[in-house]
Structure formats: C-alpha cells, structure tokens
Design an enzyme around this catalytic site. Structure first.
Site, mmCIF file in Angstrom:
data_model
loop_
_atom_site.group_PDB
_atom_site.id
_atom_site.type_symbol
_atom_site.label_atom_id
_atom_site.label_comp_id
_atom_site.label_asym_id
_atom_site.label_seq_id
_atom_site.Cartn_x
_atom_site.Cartn_y
_atom_site.Cartn_z
ATOM 1 N N SER A 241 0.834 -1.216 0.000
ATOM 2 C CA SER A 241 0.000 0.000 0.000
ATOM 3 C C SER A 241 0.865 1.261 0.000
ATOM 4 O O SER A 241 0.546 2.244 -0.685
ATOM 5 C CB SER A 241 -0.967 0.012 1.188
ATOM 6 N N HIS A 271 -2.288 -8.781 1.617
ATOM 7 C CA HIS A 271 -1.938 -7.546 2.343
ATOM 8 C C HIS A 271 -3.050 -7.260 3.361
ATOM 9 O O HIS A 271 -3.383 -8.118 4.165
ATOM 10 C CB HIS A 271 -1.707 -6.437 1.310
ATOM 11 N N HIS A 318 5.327 -13.204 6.826
ATOM 12 C CA HIS A 318 5.601 -11.805 6.483
ATOM 13 C C HIS A 318 6.769 -11.735 5.519
ATOM 14 O O HIS A 318 7.671 -12.565 5.564
ATOM 15 C CB HIS A 318 5.922 -10.966 7.731
ATOM 16 N N ARG A 327 3.193 -5.486 16.478
ATOM 17 C CA ARG A 327 1.818 -4.972 16.426
ATOM 18 C C ARG A 327 0.831 -6.042 16.903
ATOM 19 O O ARG A 327 -0.204 -5.733 17.500
ATOM 20 C CB ARG A 327 1.477 -4.499 15.007
ATOM 21 N N ASP A 373 -2.399 -8.727 11.346
ATOM 22 C CA ASP A 373 -3.785 -9.075 11.019
ATOM 23 C C ASP A 373 -4.301 -10.286 11.786
ATOM 24 O O ASP A 373 -5.509 -10.539 11.800
ATOM 25 C CB ASP A 373 -3.907 -9.333 9.509
#
Ligand code: NMX
Ligand code: MLT
Length: 438
Positions: A241, A271, A318, A327, A373
């Site tokens: 992105s 993504h 990843h 995160r 995610d």
C-alpha cells in the site's frame, strides 16, 4: 503558516539539502546487489527507495522515526483519562521527527475537525454504489470522488513552482486525514446500519470521534481505536500500500489519486484484506467443528486441512519480519489488560501456539509467526463490530496517515518519477549464458 507546516518546512528543508549533497557526493556508491531470485521473487529486501517516516527491522519490527511501539505507548500524548497513544501524535512525529506536546496534538485534532466536512459529491458517489460493493471498493471510490478538491491538482493546473509542491501536498494530506474517518464511518453505517448515520462529537479526539461515528460509545473501544489507528499507520515504504501510493504519487498524481492506488493494494488478501480473512477463517473453522472453543488438536487439524487445500493460513507469515509482529503483541497486551474470557481472542491465542510449528515443518515458510492481522479482528468482534468485510477499511484509515505523511516528504525532497528496470525471462537466461562463457 500553521505550526505543523512550519515545523515540517524547517525539518524538510534541512533534510532535502542533506539528501541533495548525499546524491551529489556519493551517488555512485553501491548499497545493494540484486540476485535473480529477487528479480523473480517480488523484489524482496532490495534497498531501492527513500522513506523517511518509518523503518522496519526483521527482528525488532517497526520504528517510527526511531521510536518503537512501546516507546509510542510511553511518549505520545493520550486522551484525557486514557492510556493509548493518540494517532494525531504519530502523524506529527512522522512529519517532524519530534514527539509532540499535548498542546500540539490538541491543535492538530482541532485542525482536522475544522477540515473534516465531506464534500457533497462524495455522499452522492457512495450512494450510487450497490450495497454489496465491498467496503474497500467504496472506500477507494470515495477517496477518488474527492479528487476535484485537490489543492495540488488545482494549483498545478494554474502553474506551480516545483519548490511549492510540498506545500499544497501538505494541504491535501491534512484535508484527507481530516475527512477519512468520516468517509469510513459513512460507508460502515450505510452498509450495515441502514444508513442510520451519527453526527460527529467534536469534543472527542480523531480516533475517539471515529469510534463514536461508527456507533461504538464504550471508552474501551475508543482506546482500542486509538491504539489500532496508531500501530497500523506505517510499515516503511516497501509494503504494497505504501509503495503503490508512492509509485502513483511519483508521477505527480495528487494525494487523492495516490492514496486510492495505495488502498487498492491494501484491499488484496496477501496484504490488508488478511484481517478480514483471519476472522472468516476462524469462523469457518468454528462452524465446521460445531464449537466456539476448539481444542488445540482440532485447530492443528484444521490448519493442516487449510494447507492441504493449497491455501495460506491468514495472519501468518511476512515478507520482512522474522519474529512475532510487535503490532500483534501490542494487541495481545491490550486484550490481556482489557478483555477477559472472549472466545475469539482465546482462539487467536491458541492459534498462535499451534500454527508456527506447523508452518515451520513445511520447510519453505520464511516467517511462521503471526503478523498484525492475526489479532485485530478478534478484538473488534469482542466489542461488537462483527462485520468483518469492513475491517480492511479500518486498516486503510490508519495507513492514510503514514502514506500521506510520506507523500509530503517525497514532495519536499523533490523525489523523481519512480521507474525501475524490468527484464524478460529470455534476458535473464541470456545473461546466465553470457556469464557462463566468461
Ligand atoms: N500459510 C501458508 N503458506 C505460507 C504462509 C502462510 N501463512 N506464508 C508463506 N507461505 C508460503 C508461501 O505461499 C510460499 O509458498 P510457495 O513457495 O509454494 O509459493 C512460501 O511459503 C514462501 O513464502 P515466504 O517467502 O515465507 O513469504 P512471502 O514473503 O512470499 O509472502 C506473505 C509473505 C505475507 C504474503 C505470506 O506470508 C502470506 O501469504 N501470509 C498469509 C496472508 C497474510 O497474512 N497477509 C498479511 C500480511 C501483513 N499485512 O497486513 O499486509
Ligand atoms: C504492512 O503493514 O504493510 C504489512 O505488514 C505488510 C508489509 O510490511 O510488507
């Protein structure tokens, strides 16, 4: 000139002079080699673009202008009575490299409120879309529908000096950041709540007001949004992105055109759409097994079935990270502190124990650990935001901050059109043949 713009101008002018000198004095120094498996394999790890707002380390994870997530937690201003960082503070940090004061963050919050009105044509455009249009498609179209307002595009048409590109890009970035939560909330309420929209509460901060406009009033959910919108904002420049926004922007397309391009990249399942996929995958698993409390053995079998069907386990792996994503850990800590006994959260934690050894055993997955995610959906489900097709829009609202702060930097540094070299497979084969002759 407003205080953030002034500070950004000072900082960026100094960095631009350094970058110019670096290029002039050391432009021919080699920073990286490129292997054939990188040309074929998605350009992994090739150092080939400038990105000022954050840097990713494979082991340590993300640092925003040198600060990691625990640093942001400690140092960024908070909402009154809250303990999560305010995303306004991160935007300030990404533009200036400085941790803002509470007053500076309050100023930015007020400034975004002042600029937050959605133009009428946005509502008209969104309303013309069928309700089953994916929220990310609505989001990207909504961003594009504001493009006629671009200060950059309008000034450029009138004739704009290169030296002023950064100034009008800053204006566009500020307007988009101000409007983006309203656009996202509009799409959410239209798609899932019969168009029953909620007026903003301008006593709240940017993320708190977003939670309110989505229809979630609990203080815990507002805190979750502050954390969520901070940690998803930027992940250096090479992710799809950010890179898409940067590439489109490098043609001097304005912030609206560039961001929409970036959001189209975020909408892919490898993504940002992975946050939707994770909850879809867990829901399918619990439906198939007929229980919301699957055992670890049941989860392991389900993971193996997923892999045997030629699918990826969403939320795992990843392109850069080689350890659990900080995160993911930040969200896990949020759940440990604020949420007790949520079935989906427990499943996420059990999946965290079960999946890595299975992916490792395949012998090809470079990172068997969870990414950002893997956790986000379970938190949203707990607070009642169950419409998981919407989750990537939340990611997009946050990512807007990072990629548009970076677009300001790209303009201030006068970065040129991005145009890497491509080669055909025949070129590569010929290259090897010639090399073997030597
Ligand atoms: N499940 C199954 N297989 C995987 C996974 C996974 N989670 N991750 C990687 N692999 C496979 C990958 O498909 C590839 O297989 P093949 O050689 O047969 O094509 C092999 O392992 C090597 O891939 P890697 O080099 O480890 O990973 P790569 O850098 O190519 O891709 C991702 C990174 C993130 C695209 C990949 O790990 C993935 O597909 N994960 C699941 C989707 C996901 O969670 N995406 C979100 C990423 C974070 N974000 O928000 O953007
Ligand atoms: C991101 O936040 O952009 C993702 O983790 C993907 C990446 O960094 O490649």
């Amino acid at each position: 000139m407003d205080p953030l713009k002034l500070k950004f101008k000072e900082k960026a002018t100094a960095v631009a002079a350094n970058v110019k000198k670096l290029n002039k004095d050391f432009g021919e120094i080699i920073v990286d080699d490129v292997r054939i498996n990188q040309v074929i394999g998605g350009m992994r790890d090739i150092k080939s673009m400038l990105w000022e707002t954050s840097e990713l380390d494979a082991i340590e994870g993300i640092r925003f202008r040198g600060y990691n997530i625990p640093d942001l937690h400690r140092l960024l201003p908070k909402a009154k009575g809250g303990s999560e960082p305010l995303p306004e503070g991160l935007f300030w940090l990404m533009l200036t490299g400085e941790i803002p004061s509470q007053d500076e963050v309050n100023w930015l919050c007020d400034e975004w409120e002042r600029r937050s009105e959605l133009p009428k044509q946005v509502i008209k455009t969104i309303e013309s879309l069928s309700l089953d249009t994916h929220p990310m498609t609505q989001f990207s179209i909504g961003i594009l529908s504001m493009q006629s307002d671009s200060v950059f595009a309008n000034k450029y048409r009138e004739g704009l000096n290169k030296a002023d590109y950064w100034d009008v890009t800053y204006e566009d970035a500020m307007n988009v950041c101000a409007r983006i939560p309203k656009l996202a909330a509009y799409i959410y309420r239209r798609t899932y709540h019969n168009g029953n929209h909620i007026a903003p509460d301008n006593t709240l901060d940017w993320a708190g007001n977003f939670a309110h406009q989505l229809g979630y009033e609990g203080e815990d959910f507002k805190e979750l949004m502050r954390l969520y919108l901070t940690i998803h904002a930027d992940h250096e420049g090479g992710n799809a992105s950010a890179h898409a926004t940067h590439l489109v922007g490098s043609t001097l397309s304005d912030a609206y055109l560039s961001l929409s391009g970036g959001m189209n990249a975020l909408a892919g399942p490898l993504h940002g759409l992975a946050n939707q996929e994770v909850v879809g995958w867990i829901t399918e698993m619990t439906d198939t097994l007929g229980t919301t409390t699957p055992s670890k053995d049941q989860i392991a079998n389900y993971v193996k079935e997923t892999l045997a069907a030629g699918k990826v386990v969403p939320g795992y792996g990843h392109a850069v990270l080689r350890r659990p994503d900080p995160r993911f850990i930040a969200q896990k800590e949020f759940a440990e502190k604020n949420i007790k006994n949520a079935p989906m959260v427990q499943i996420v934690w059990d999946v965290f124990e079960v999946v890595p050894p299975i992916l490792e055993s395949l012998g090809k997955v470079k990172n068997p650990w969870p990414n950002v995610d893997a956790h986000s959906g379970a938190l949203l489900i707990h607070y009642g935001l169950t419409e998981y097709n919407f989750y990537t829009v939340l990611f997009g609202v946050s990512r807007t901050l990072g990629v548009l702060a970076s677009l300001c930097w790209s303009r201030a540094l006068g970065l040129p059109l991005e145009r890497p070299k491509s080669v055909s497979s025949a070129w590569l084969m010929n290259f090897i043949e010639e090399k073997n002759k030597q």
